[in-house]
Write a protein that holds these residues in place. Structure first.
Motif, PDB file in Angstrom:
ATOM      1  N   GLY A 335       0.678  -1.276  -0.585  1.00 49.70           N
ATOM      2  CA  GLY A 335       0.268   0.105   0.223  1.00 49.70           C
ATOM      3  C   GLY A 335       0.724   1.653  -0.264  1.00 49.70           C
ATOM      4  N   GLU A 336       0.427   2.089  -0.765  1.00 46.22           N
ATOM      5  CA  GLU A 336       1.231   3.373  -1.297  1.00 46.22           C
ATOM      6  C   GLU A 336       1.223   4.760   0.059  1.00 46.22           C
ATOM      7  OE1 GLU A 336       0.997   4.816  -5.011  1.00 46.22           O
ATOM      8  OE2 GLU A 336       1.271   3.649  -5.811  1.00 46.22           O
ATOM      9  N   ASP A 337       0.360   4.235   1.066  1.00 50.18           N
ATOM     10  CA  ASP A 337      -0.001   4.869   2.098  1.00 50.18           C
ATOM     11  C   ASP A 337       0.000   4.344   3.355  1.00 50.18           C
ATOM     12  OD1 ASP A 337      -0.834   7.496   3.130  1.00 50.18           O
ATOM     13  OD2 ASP A 337      -3.091   6.841   3.215  1.00 50.18           O
ATOM     14  N   ASP A 338       0.357   2.997   3.671  1.00 52.47           N
ATOM     15  CA  ASP A 338       0.915   2.435   4.756  1.00 52.47           C
ATOM     16  C   ASP A 338       2.130   3.411   5.156  1.00 52.47           C
ATOM     17  OD1 ASP A 338       1.625   0.152   6.672  1.00 52.47           O
ATOM     18  OD2 ASP A 338       2.431  -0.914   5.322  1.00 52.47           O
ATOM     19  N   HIS A 339       1.305   3.377   7.205  1.00 56.81           N
ATOM     20  CA  HIS A 339       1.552   4.533   7.735  1.00 56.81           C
ATOM     21  C   HIS A 339       2.823   3.747   8.919  1.00 56.81           C
ATOM     22  CE1 HIS A 339       1.563   8.246   6.058  1.00 56.81           C
ATOM     23  NE2 HIS A 339       0.908   7.492   5.680  1.00 56.81           N
ATOM     24  N   LEU A 344       6.280  -0.271   0.789  1.00 54.75           N
ATOM     25  CA  LEU A 344       6.477   0.245  -0.654  1.00 54.75           C
ATOM     26  C   LEU A 344       7.659   0.003  -0.819  1.00 54.75           C
ATOM     27  CD1 LEU A 344       5.686   0.711  -3.048  1.00 54.75           C
ATOM     28  CD2 LEU A 344       5.372   3.435  -2.282  1.00 54.75           C
ATOM     29  N   LEU A 345       8.805   0.632  -0.035  1.00 52.65           N
ATOM     30  CA  LEU A 345      10.014   0.729   0.065  1.00 52.65           C
ATOM     31  C   LEU A 345      11.393  -0.954  -0.286  1.00 52.65           C
ATOM     32  CD1 LEU A 345      13.011   2.021  -0.068  1.00 52.65           C
ATOM     33  CD2 LEU A 345      12.813   2.148   2.220  1.00 52.65           C
ATOM     34  N   TRP A 346      10.486  -1.335   1.596  1.00 52.82           N
ATOM     35  CA  TRP A 346      10.908  -2.789   1.282  1.00 52.82           C
ATOM     36  C   TRP A 346      10.325  -3.293  -0.036  1.00 52.82           C
ATOM     37  CZ3 TRP A 346       8.951  -3.105   7.084  1.00 52.82           C
ATOM     38  CH2 TRP A 346       9.692  -1.969   8.516  1.00 52.82           C
ATOM     39  N   ALA A 347       9.225  -3.408  -0.373  1.00 51.61           N
ATOM     40  CA  ALA A 347       8.880  -4.514  -1.224  1.00 51.61           C
ATOM     41  C   ALA A 347       9.798  -3.926  -2.869  1.00 51.61           C
ATOM     42  CB  ALA A 347       7.253  -3.873  -1.902  1.00 51.61           C
ATOM     43  N   GLU A 348      10.142  -2.655  -3.066  1.00 52.68           N
ATOM     44  CA  GLU A 348      11.018  -2.672  -4.410  1.00 52.68           C
ATOM     45  C   GLU A 348      11.882  -3.625  -4.141  1.00 52.68           C
ATOM     46  OE1 GLU A 348      12.068  -1.111  -7.696  1.00 52.68           O
ATOM     47  OE2 GLU A 348      10.031  -1.629  -7.030  1.00 52.68           O
ATOM     48  N   ALA A 349      13.176  -3.031  -3.164  1.00 63.12           N
ATOM     49  CA  ALA A 349      13.902  -4.162  -2.746  1.00 63.12           C
ATOM     50  C   ALA A 349      13.783  -5.055  -2.895  1.00 63.12           C
ATOM     51  CB  ALA A 349      14.601  -3.929  -0.591  1.00 63.12           C
ATOM     52  N   THR A 363       6.568 -11.101  -8.243  1.00 61.23           N
ATOM     53  CA  THR A 363       5.362  -9.646  -8.448  1.00 61.23           C
ATOM     54  C   THR A 363       5.157  -8.527  -7.604  1.00 61.23           C
ATOM     55  OG1 THR A 363       4.492 -11.227 -10.265  1.00 61.23           O
ATOM     56  CG2 THR A 363       3.086  -9.968  -9.235  1.00 61.23           C
ATOM     57  N   LEU A 364       4.987  -7.275  -8.227  1.00 65.51           N
ATOM     58  CA  LEU A 364       5.098  -6.542  -7.234  1.00 65.51           C
ATOM     59  C   LEU A 364       3.743  -5.737  -7.462  1.00 65.51           C
ATOM     60  CD1 LEU A 364       6.041  -4.538  -4.494  1.00 65.51           C
ATOM     61  CD2 LEU A 364       6.939  -3.512  -6.210  1.00 65.51           C
ATOM     62  N   LEU A 365       3.177  -5.749  -6.565  1.00 65.48           N
ATOM     63  CA  LEU A 365       1.614  -5.426  -6.871  1.00 65.48           C
ATOM     64  C   LEU A 365       1.533  -3.685  -5.739  1.00 65.48           C
ATOM     65  CD1 LEU A 365      -1.215  -4.132  -8.173  1.00 65.48           C
ATOM     66  CD2 LEU A 365      -2.011  -6.037  -6.402  1.00 65.48           C
ATOM     67  N   THR A 366       1.852  -1.949  -6.373  1.00 65.95           N
ATOM     68  CA  THR A 366       1.646  -1.019  -5.773  1.00 65.95           C
ATOM     69  C   THR A 366      -0.066  -0.351  -5.469  1.00 65.95           C
ATOM     70  OG1 THR A 366       2.882   0.374  -7.383  1.00 65.95           O
ATOM     71  CG2 THR A 366       4.251  -0.563  -5.915  1.00 65.95           C
ATOM     72  N   LEU A 367      -0.132  -0.100  -4.730  1.00 66.89           N
ATOM     73  CA  LEU A 367      -1.652   0.141  -5.185  1.00 66.89           C
ATOM     74  C   LEU A 367      -2.173   2.159  -4.324  1.00 66.89           C
ATOM     75  CD1 LEU A 367      -3.421  -2.552  -3.846  1.00 66.89           C
ATOM     76  CD2 LEU A 367      -3.719  -1.704  -5.870  1.00 66.89           C
ATOM     77  N   PRO A 368      -2.234   2.491  -4.593  1.00 65.73           N
ATOM     78  CA  PRO A 368      -2.418   4.038  -4.442  1.00 65.73           C
ATOM     79  C   PRO A 368      -3.391   4.072  -3.215  1.00 65.73           C
ATOM     80  CG  PRO A 368      -1.855   3.985  -6.422  1.00 65.73           C
ATOM     81  CD  PRO A 368      -2.088   2.945  -6.401  1.00 65.73           C
ATOM     82  N   GLY A 369      -3.026   5.003  -2.499  1.00 68.67           N
ATOM     83  CA  GLY A 369      -4.506   5.526  -1.495  1.00 68.67           C
ATOM     84  C   GLY A 369      -4.513   4.020  -0.307  1.00 68.67           C
ATOM     85  N   MET A 370      -3.854   3.208  -0.383  1.00 70.06           N
ATOM     86  CA  MET A 370      -4.244   1.800   0.496  1.00 70.06           C
ATOM     87  C   MET A 370      -3.541   1.781   1.899  1.00 70.06           C
ATOM     88  SD  MET A 370      -4.040  -2.293   0.003  1.00 70.06           S
ATOM     89  CE  MET A 370      -3.914  -3.810   1.224  1.00 70.06           C
ATOM     90  N   ALA A 406      -8.731   3.566  -0.028  1.00 71.85           N
ATOM     91  CA  ALA A 406      -8.380   2.502   0.892  1.00 71.85           C
ATOM     92  C   ALA A 406      -9.471   1.711   0.403  1.00 71.85           C
ATOM     93  CB  ALA A 406      -8.105   2.960   2.271  1.00 71.85           C
ATOM     94  N   TYR A 407     -10.888   1.339  -0.098  1.00 69.19           N
ATOM     95  CA  TYR A 407     -11.041   0.456  -0.448  1.00 69.19           C
ATOM     96  C   TYR A 407     -11.229  -0.014  -1.395  1.00 69.19           C
ATOM     97  CZ  TYR A 407     -16.153   0.736  -2.882  1.00 69.19           C
ATOM     98  OH  TYR A 407     -16.641   0.791  -3.742  1.00 69.19           O
ATOM     99  N   ARG A 408     -10.939   0.503  -2.425  1.00 66.17           N
ATOM    100  CA  ARG A 408     -10.820   0.648  -3.466  1.00 66.17           C
ATOM    101  C   ARG A 408      -9.070  -0.188  -4.102  1.00 66.17           C
ATOM    102  NH1 ARG A 408     -13.431   4.845  -6.624  1.00 66.17           N
ATOM    103  NH2 ARG A 408     -15.120   5.319  -6.064  1.00 66.17           N
ATOM    104  N   ALA A 409      -8.733   0.126  -3.099  1.00 62.62           N
ATOM    105  CA  ALA A 409      -7.563  -1.005  -3.050  1.00 62.62           C
ATOM    106  C   ALA A 409      -7.326  -2.337  -2.027  1.00 62.62           C
ATOM    107  CB  ALA A 409      -6.531   0.590  -2.696  1.00 62.62           C
TER     108      ALA A 409
END
Length: 435
Positions: A335-339, A344-349, A363-370, A406-409
């Motif tokens: 999730g690109e909005d994981d706080h 996101l950083l770790w998955a890209e690594a 496979t990496l899936l990144t989701l805006p707003g999640m 978030a819900y759509r993601a």
């Protein structure tokens, strides 16, 4: 096993309070990820009404409410699939908005944790707060004829969900980060045709008090349990939060014949909060920064813990899960909005490392707003939760403040995970049953 309540109980109980108001809710038996059409008739034409939706389960300390203003058309009809909501819980047209936009009330848990029947109360009010109509409907997180039972066998603790029918069905182990057995996502997966074991690994009788020192042999035992009981080959693992690094450790340390496919959601590629061991291999614990101070979150009484972990760049390979050596197919959802975590950083690594070593089934899936959470489809979007590392009286911000995004993601993540396991696990059913 006990039989869970079938979706045939997605029904309405209505009480007429004004004129001849009626409601139609369809389909009568929705799939867990299927939208519903809710349509009111014979409301006062060309007026504004407030629709209050409430989900209250007192024995579960659960109380969620959404408040939504709608304009009734000239025929006295309010169709949630075509009529824009004017707030305050959400804005725009979304037939399921009254559900995912719900907010927890004082004293309620801030996240939905139950797989039981969910009874939603709908109350329609006019602008003078006069109640015009009252109705309710029941929705479940699982499909019809799903069987469920507790598992306490050979040291394993969990809840097992099994679709009815002859099968064979692909098998999945669900691992969360919470101490309780959060099984709503497991039940939702079972409704899509999977045998799912929601597995606990700490804070239960017979299990460790925490996850400071986790052994993968326990999770291997869960794989053996499913393969022996259901004669399934090629088990899948779904890991969320702390369960993410445990799922990846299973992929890296167990053979493909046991763990064939792993999907993870918002977690680490290191051993978060404690060590992970298998036989003579130990992955060192990835711990908190000593100099970290939580920041105020966007909600009163909520703290932002993003960045609390020691930066990945400062850790040696002894702290990293050797994903590149895994034979399993891996899907990482971030999730690109994981706080809560720097997912996101770790998955890209992880993606870069797998690419470097020639692992092409990643496979990496990144989701805006999640944000951090992934719950059963259309659950109230959880923004914050209690956490043992947070000062008493506060909760931890998870992200996902734009609830619609978030819900759509989350819905996209759920459907992608279902498709991933179907593609990666189903072929092995034929291999097993014909051998």
């Amino acid at each position: 096993m006990r039989r869970l309540l079938s979706n045939k109980f997605t029904s309405t109980i209505s009480r007429q309070l004004h004129s001849d108001v009626v409601v139609a809710i369809s389909p009568p038996y929705p799939a867990v990820d299927q939208t519903m059409d809710i349509r009111f008739h014979n409301l006062p034409a060309l007026t504004t009404v407030r629709l209050e939706t409430r989900l209250a389960i007192p024995q579960r300390k659960t109380d969620f409410i959404s408040q939504c203003h709608f304009k009734v058309d000239s025929h006295g009809t309010l169709d949630l699939s075509t009529t824009s909501c004017d707030g305050p819980s959400y804005e725009g047209v979304d037939p399921m908005g009254i559900l995912w936009s719900m907010d927890p009330q004082p004293g309620s848990l801030t996240r939905l944790y139950t797989t039981g029947p969910l009874q939603y109360a709908l109350n329609v009010f006019n602008t003078t707060n006069q109640k015009l109509f009252s109705t309710s409907f029941v929705r479940t997180t699982h499909g019809p004829d799903v069987l469920s039972r507790e598992v306490r066998q050979d040291g394993l603790v969990g809840r097992l969900f099994v679709p009815s029918g002859a099968g064979p069905f692909p098998a999945v182990i669900k691992i969360a980060g919470t101490p309780g057995i959060k099984d709503d996502l497991a039940a939702a997966l079972a409704s899509k045709g999977f045998i799912v074991l929601a597995l606990a690994y700490y804070k239960h009788e017979g299990l460790p008090e925490d996850y400071s020192s986790v052994r993968i042999e326990y999770f291997e035992k869960a794989v053996d349990f499913l393969q022996t009981k259901f004669r399934t080959k090629g088990v899948g693992v779904l890991g969320c939060s702390k369960g993410c690094d445990l799922a990846l450790s299973m992929a890296a340390l167990l053979p493909r014949e046991k763990v064939t496919a792993v999907a993870t959601v918002n977690g680490g590629i290191t051993s978060l909060g404690g060590s992970t061991s298998f036989r003579d291999i130990t992955i060192k614990p990835h711990m908190f920064r000593k100099d970290f101070t939580p920041k105020p979150g966007p909600i009163k009484g909520v703290l932002n813990m993003l960045g609390a972990m020691i930066p990945l760049a400062e850790l040696s390979n002894d702290y990293r899960i050797p994903l590149e050596s895994s034979e399993a197919d891996i899907l990482m959802v971030a999730g690109e909005d994981d706080h809560q975590f720097e997912s996101l950083l770790w998955a890209e690594a992880a993606r870069q490392n797998c690419e470097k070593f020639g692992k092409n089934n990643f496979t990496l899936l990144t989701l805006p707003g999640m944000g951090h959470a992934l719950d059963a489809p259309f659950s109230p979007v959880a923004l914050h939760v209690p956490n043992p590392f947070i000062p008493r009286g506060a909760t931890m911000y998870m992200g996902g403040l734009d609830k619609k995004m978030a819900y759509r993601a989350q819905l996209k993540a759920f459907k992608t995970i279902v498709e991933f396991f179907n593609i990666k696990l189903t072929p092995y059913l034929d291999v097993w049953t014909t051998s």
